[in-house]
Design a protein around this motif. Structure first.
Motif, PDB file in Angstrom:
ATOM      1  N   MET A  44      29.050  76.714 -10.393  1.00 56.09           N
ATOM      2  CA  MET A  44      29.234  78.154 -11.131  1.00 56.09           C
ATOM      3  C   MET A  44      30.150  78.102 -11.904  1.00 56.09           C
ATOM      4  SD  MET A  44      30.426  81.396  -9.026  1.00 56.09           S
ATOM      5  CE  MET A  44      32.254  81.445  -9.405  1.00 56.09           C
ATOM      6  N   ILE A  45      31.331  77.559 -11.724  1.00 57.18           N
ATOM      7  CA  ILE A  45      32.568  77.545 -12.378  1.00 57.18           C
ATOM      8  C   ILE A  45      32.275  76.775 -13.652  1.00 57.18           C
ATOM      9  CG2 ILE A  45      34.937  76.593 -12.707  1.00 57.18           C
ATOM     10  CD1 ILE A  45      35.291  77.406  -9.862  1.00 57.18           C
ATOM     11  N   VAL A  46      31.497  75.578 -13.647  1.00 55.08           N
ATOM     12  CA  VAL A  46      31.093  74.791 -14.893  1.00 55.08           C
ATOM     13  C   VAL A  46      30.388  75.678 -15.740  1.00 55.08           C
ATOM     14  CG1 VAL A  46      30.004  72.668 -15.676  1.00 55.08           C
ATOM     15  CG2 VAL A  46      31.850  72.590 -13.530  1.00 55.08           C
TER      16      VAL A  46
ATOM     17  N   PHE B 107      22.042  77.326  -7.176  1.00 53.46           N
ATOM     18  CA  PHE B 107      23.696  77.317  -7.526  1.00 53.46           C
ATOM     19  C   PHE B 107      23.957  78.636  -7.276  1.00 53.46           C
ATOM     20  CE2 PHE B 107      22.473  73.907 -10.649  1.00 53.46           C
ATOM     21  CZ  PHE B 107      23.122  72.922  -9.933  1.00 53.46           C
ATOM     22  N   ASN B 108      23.511  79.709  -7.203  1.00 53.72           N
ATOM     23  CA  ASN B 108      23.882  81.045  -6.952  1.00 53.72           C
ATOM     24  C   ASN B 108      24.255  81.165  -5.580  1.00 53.72           C
ATOM     25  OD1 ASN B 108      23.634  81.896  -9.793  1.00 53.72           O
ATOM     26  ND2 ASN B 108      21.835  83.063  -9.288  1.00 53.72           N
ATOM     27  N   PHE B 127      36.729  85.227  -7.780  1.00 57.10           N
ATOM     28  CA  PHE B 127      35.836  86.201  -7.627  1.00 57.10           C
ATOM     29  C   PHE B 127      36.158  87.451  -8.888  1.00 57.10           C
ATOM     30  CE2 PHE B 127      34.486  90.473  -5.520  1.00 57.10           C
ATOM     31  CZ  PHE B 127      33.169  90.129  -5.554  1.00 57.10           C
ATOM     32  N   ALA B 128      37.520  87.739  -9.049  1.00 53.13           N
ATOM     33  CA  ALA B 128      37.834  88.435  -9.991  1.00 53.13           C
ATOM     34  C   ALA B 128      37.201  88.214 -11.271  1.00 53.13           C
ATOM     35  CB  ALA B 128      39.354  88.820  -9.815  1.00 53.13           C
ATOM     36  N   ALA B 129      37.465  86.725 -11.752  1.00 50.93           N
ATOM     37  CA  ALA B 129      36.878  86.429 -12.883  1.00 50.93           C
ATOM     38  C   ALA B 129      35.367  86.668 -13.038  1.00 50.93           C
ATOM     39  CB  ALA B 129      37.193  84.885 -12.946  1.00 50.93           C
ATOM     40  N   LEU B 130      34.795  86.464 -11.890  1.00 44.88           N
ATOM     41  CA  LEU B 130      33.393  86.709 -11.838  1.00 44.88           C
ATOM     42  C   LEU B 130      32.726  88.170 -12.055  1.00 44.88           C
ATOM     43  CD1 LEU B 130      30.645  84.999 -11.158  1.00 44.88           C
ATOM     44  CD2 LEU B 130      30.708  86.216  -9.027  1.00 44.88           C
ATOM     45  N   LEU B 161      18.648  74.469 -23.862  1.00 44.17           N
ATOM     46  CA  LEU B 161      18.000  75.644 -23.318  1.00 44.17           C
ATOM     47  C   LEU B 161      17.958  76.002 -21.949  1.00 44.17           C
ATOM     48  CD1 LEU B 161      14.387  75.025 -24.873  1.00 44.17           C
ATOM     49  CD2 LEU B 161      16.228  76.227 -25.927  1.00 44.17           C
ATOM     50  N   ILE B 162      18.343  74.849 -21.058  1.00 44.27           N
ATOM     51  CA  ILE B 162      18.172  75.185 -19.835  1.00 44.27           C
ATOM     52  C   ILE B 162      19.710  75.278 -19.053  1.00 44.27           C
ATOM     53  CG2 ILE B 162      17.783  74.103 -17.327  1.00 44.27           C
ATOM     54  CD1 ILE B 162      15.353  72.939 -18.971  1.00 44.27           C
ATOM     55  N   ILE B 163      20.570  74.431 -19.215  1.00 43.36           N
ATOM     56  CA  ILE B 163      21.718  74.416 -18.390  1.00 43.36           C
ATOM     57  C   ILE B 163      22.753  75.670 -18.507  1.00 43.36           C
ATOM     58  CG2 ILE B 163      23.892  73.192 -18.250  1.00 43.36           C
ATOM     59  CD1 ILE B 163      22.556  70.548 -18.863  1.00 43.36           C
ATOM     60  N   PRO B 164      22.573  76.489 -19.831  1.00 41.10           N
ATOM     61  CA  PRO B 164      23.373  77.518 -19.869  1.00 41.10           C
ATOM     62  C   PRO B 164      22.991  78.681 -18.983  1.00 41.10           C
ATOM     63  CG  PRO B 164      23.393  76.720 -21.964  1.00 41.10           C
ATOM     64  CD  PRO B 164      22.377  75.755 -21.017  1.00 41.10           C
ATOM     65  N   LEU B 165      21.746  78.518 -18.576  1.00 42.78           N
ATOM     66  CA  LEU B 165      21.134  79.686 -17.501  1.00 42.78           C
ATOM     67  C   LEU B 165      20.985  79.465 -16.472  1.00 42.78           C
ATOM     68  CD1 LEU B 165      18.019  80.385 -20.024  1.00 42.78           C
ATOM     69  CD2 LEU B 165      20.007  81.529 -19.976  1.00 42.78           C
ATOM     70  N   LEU B 166      21.528  78.208 -15.808  1.00 39.80           N
ATOM     71  CA  LEU B 166      21.247  77.857 -14.568  1.00 39.80           C
ATOM     72  C   LEU B 166      22.241  78.508 -13.553  1.00 39.80           C
ATOM     73  CD1 LEU B 166      21.339  73.783 -14.664  1.00 39.80           C
ATOM     74  CD2 LEU B 166      19.330  75.548 -14.164  1.00 39.80           C
ATOM     75  N   ALA B 167      23.188  79.363 -13.830  1.00 37.68           N
ATOM     76  CA  ALA B 167      23.668  80.404 -12.878  1.00 37.68           C
ATOM     77  C   ALA B 167      24.004  81.495 -13.540  1.00 37.68           C
ATOM     78  CB  ALA B 167      24.976  79.556 -12.336  1.00 37.68           C
ATOM     79  N   ASP B 168      23.774  82.648 -12.726  1.00 40.48           N
ATOM     80  CA  ASP B 168      24.192  84.019 -13.402  1.00 40.48           C
ATOM     81  C   ASP B 168      24.946  84.674 -12.408  1.00 40.48           C
ATOM     82  OD1 ASP B 168      21.766  84.243 -11.728  1.00 40.48           O
ATOM     83  OD2 ASP B 168      21.541  86.382 -12.731  1.00 40.48           O
TER      84      ASP B 168
END
Lengths: 400, 296
Positions: A44-46, B107-108, B127-130, B161-168
């Protein structure tokens, strides 16, 4: 890697304090969790760090640089230009400033028309669909929510067809004997059309001045163009279902007792809606307006799929202008600057909304059941008015 | 706005009952009339898209309102599926969506689990950063994202296309909240039995989080299938076009002389089918996920 850490260093001070008596036991079970914890959140951080946090700082740098898109923005060829990009947009006097002002104007009308309408319609849909005796509730909910799950690209394609010059809407309009406009290609502003109907075709001298962002008063007051209204209708169509669900959730948490109490007090359905239900939905209304404001300032997909700013730049929005300035005109500094100004606009709007719609908790508890005129509380609760309903019907669960 | 004041003389009990009874019937008819009218307005655009996609080019222009094609033709679909890049777009969308959905589920839930169940130094800061990250409007990130993707050498690739979307952030939030609602005792039992942290997470906690995972699947699938702006800034080559990007290009005039409405609407219909299927399969869940417990 940190499995050998002494337990004293692991939990953060706040958590340690909160745990109190369980402290020792917590220490026993959290031993070794430090490594696992960091391991678990590393992806997540990455991902979020690389593609959400880092970009903001990179873009901040680009917005104060003269990067032209070639090579790395951090290479020696890129120079620091200070606030030049921002200045160009806000006080430059050139085309960049005019385009930016136009895009802000377009989006302001979009927000003003979409946010109150979608809030009201979604509230109406939720109230209608929430009735206990209603048959086919599931069908209606599905029908109203379905547009929200489809992609904005597909919806835009459909709307471009529906509103084309010889499309379904104009066909329907022709049945009642009227002639629909050329929706997709009509830059005339709604307010200009209305003013024109009263004979005011050209700007009076007083409105020709351009005191704000280089756009004349007359142009600021154009209203949304006919083409922009298509996007406005589309936004209401696609978002009302989502917000209906939010209102529905809140409605289902209102106890039937309160409705019954109001019924016993001799209110009619209309009064119950505006004096009892709507005030109780205030927190949800607040959320819907906030989400609406944030969403409507970011129109991009629809414009990109549809008219891309035309006709006469009346469907240009800051989000789309930012994209075009960077990717098509290669003026990355300016594009990034637009993005940050847009960010600032959204933040300011959200804060303003908080201040305007804040609940003045000054009404004495005993007077909270006092019913005042319905108009006041209705408009304030839906955000159309602005002045909070002091002394209006304000009912809390525990007040009865 | 015509609220009558409370000073109006109260009707007698019997009178009121009759009044209420009559009011209910009129109100019911009115309610149904309004609901049906709105439902027609909401459904008609979709029906008309399907109908028009089977019409001929000229009929689409001359008779845009009818729901039944006079001359039924699949020419638009043939053109779309055989003579265009449409199948490629569909394939790309499918690849991206499936990987992103799987990635987000994994990942989520990993991050959500760590933030709710594991204690480690720095958790509060993370958590605050999130929460802070969640507040940044996505459109603001359009250009910045391109800069990073470009800098990392991922521009114009599936990775970009994929990696930047892998966690939200929203998904992590949902998972965190759900894990917090699961009683700790079950996990502790497993831990006492000697299971490691990942083992507890994978075989005990994750299976119990099924409702939240379904929510993530729905949101991730819908979100990445309908995503446009990220794909615009992350790639440019025709080979990497997704459905949204391809159809947007189609809409602005590629592939066509003239209006080509049957073709465009056919594309819109096909790209809506997967999310529509997802929606109808999980309909009850979607309506209730944000709708809370339904009191019948």
């Amino acid at each position: 890697m940190s499995e050998g850490l002494p337990p004293e260093t692991s939990p953060d001070p706040g958590a340690r304090r909160a745990r109190g008596g369980l402290r020792r036991r917590a220490h026993a079970t959290t031993r070794g969790q430090t490594g696992a914890g960091w391991l678990f959140i590393t992806p997540m951080i990455v991902i979020l760090g690389l593609f959400l946090v880092l970009p903001i700082f990179m873009a901040l740098w680009v917005s104060v640089s003269d990067w032209t898109g070639r090579g790395s923005p951090f290479a020696g060829t890129t120079a620091f230009v200070g606030g030049e990009n921002y200045q160009e947009l806000l006080t430059g006097g050139g085309l960049a400033q005019r385009d930016f002002a136009t895009s802000v104007r377009n989006n302001v009308y979009y927000v003003i028309l979409v946010v109150p309408t979608q809030t009201l319609i979604s509230l109406l849909l939720a109230v209608l669909v929430n009735q206990r005796i209603l048959k086919g509730r599931g069908f209606f909910r599905t029908a109203f929510y379905f547009p929200s799950v489809t992609s904005s690209v597909a919806i835009t394609v459909v709307f471009l067809f529906l509103f084309s010059a010889s499309g379904a809407v104009n066909k329907a309009v022709s049945y009642v004997g009227a002639n629909g406009p050329n929706w997709i290609n009509d830059p005339r502003g709604l307010l200009h059309i209305i003013l024109g109907a009263f004979g005011a075709d050209s700007p009076p001298a007083a409105l020709q001045e351009a005191p704000f962002l280089g756009l004349s008063w007359w142009n600021w007051l154009a209203g949304p163009s006919i083409t922009m209204t298509v996007y406005i209708i589309m936004a209401i169509f696609t978002t009302s279902g989502t917000f209906m669900l939010l209102f529905l959730a809140a409605l289902q948490n209102i106890s039937g007792d309160i409705e019954e109490a109001a019924l016993v007090d001799g209110t009619n359905a209309w009064q119950r809606l505006w004096l009892v239900t709507v005030p109780m939905l205030k927190p949800t209304t607040f959320t819907v307006i906030t989400l609406g404001l944030i969403g409507t300032w970011q129109v991009f997909d629809q414009i990109y799929t549809g008219t891309r700013g035309s006709p006469s730049k009346t469907t240009l929005t800051p989000a789309y202008l930012s994209y075009e300035t960077s990717f098509n005109s290669q003026q990355w500094g300016q594009g990034a600057a637009i993005a940050f100004i847009l960010f600032a606009i959204i933040v300011v709007m959200t804060i303003l909304q908080r201040i305007i719609l804040r609940d003045p908790d000054t009404v004495p508890k005993r007077k909270r059941f006092v019913l005042s005129d319905a108009g006041g509380s209705g408009s304030a609760a839906t955000g159309a008015g602005g002045a909070p309903p002091a002394g209006a019907a304000k009912i809390e669960g525990g007040t009865s | 706005m015509s609220a009558t004041t409370a000073t109006r003389p109260r009707p007698t009990a019997a009178g009121r009952r009759r009044h209420v009874g009559r009011g209910v019937t009129v109100a019911t008819v009115l309610t149904y009339a309004i609901l049906i009218l709105i439902a027609v307005i909401y459904i008609y655009p979709f029906l008309i898209s399907i109908a028009t996609s089977f019409k001929s080019q000229s009929e689409a222009a001359t008779d845009p309102l009818s729901l039944v094609p006079q001359t039924f033709t699949t020419a638009a679909y043939e053109r779309l599926l055989v003579n265009s890049d449409f199948p490629l777009w569909f394939q790309n969308s499918l690849i991206v969506t499936l990987i992103v959905t799987a990635g987000r589920v994994f990942f989520n839930s990993l991050a959500g689990y760590a933030l709710s169940r594991l204690t480690f130094p720095g958790r509060g800061v993370i958590f605050a950063a999130l929460v802070g990250v969640m507040a940044v409007p996505s459109v603001v990130l359009l250009i910045p994202k391109f800069l990073v993707i470009n800098q990392l050498g991922m521009y114009d690739s599936y990775a970009g296309l994929i990696i930047p979307l892998l966690a939200d952030a929203t998904g992590i939030f949902i998972m965190k909240n759900f894990f917090e609602s699961i009683p700790k005792a079950v996990e502790e039992a497993a831990r006492i039995d000697g299971a490691g942290t990942f083992r507890v997470f994978w075989s005990v906690s994750l299976p119990m989080a099924r409702p939240a995972i379904i929510t993530i699947v729905i949101l991730a699938f819908q979100g990445s299938w309908n995503e446009l702006s990220h794909f615009i800034v992350a790639s440019q080559s025709q080979a990497l076009f997704t459905l949204t990007k391809g159809v947007a290009q189609l809409s602005s005039g590629a592939l066509s002389q003239g209006t080509q409405y049957p073709l465009k609407l056919g594309a819109a219909v096909i790209m809506t089918i997967p999310v529509a299927v997802l929606f109808f399969v999980f309909q009850r869940r979607i309506m209730n996920a944000s709708g809370g417990a339904v009191k019948e």
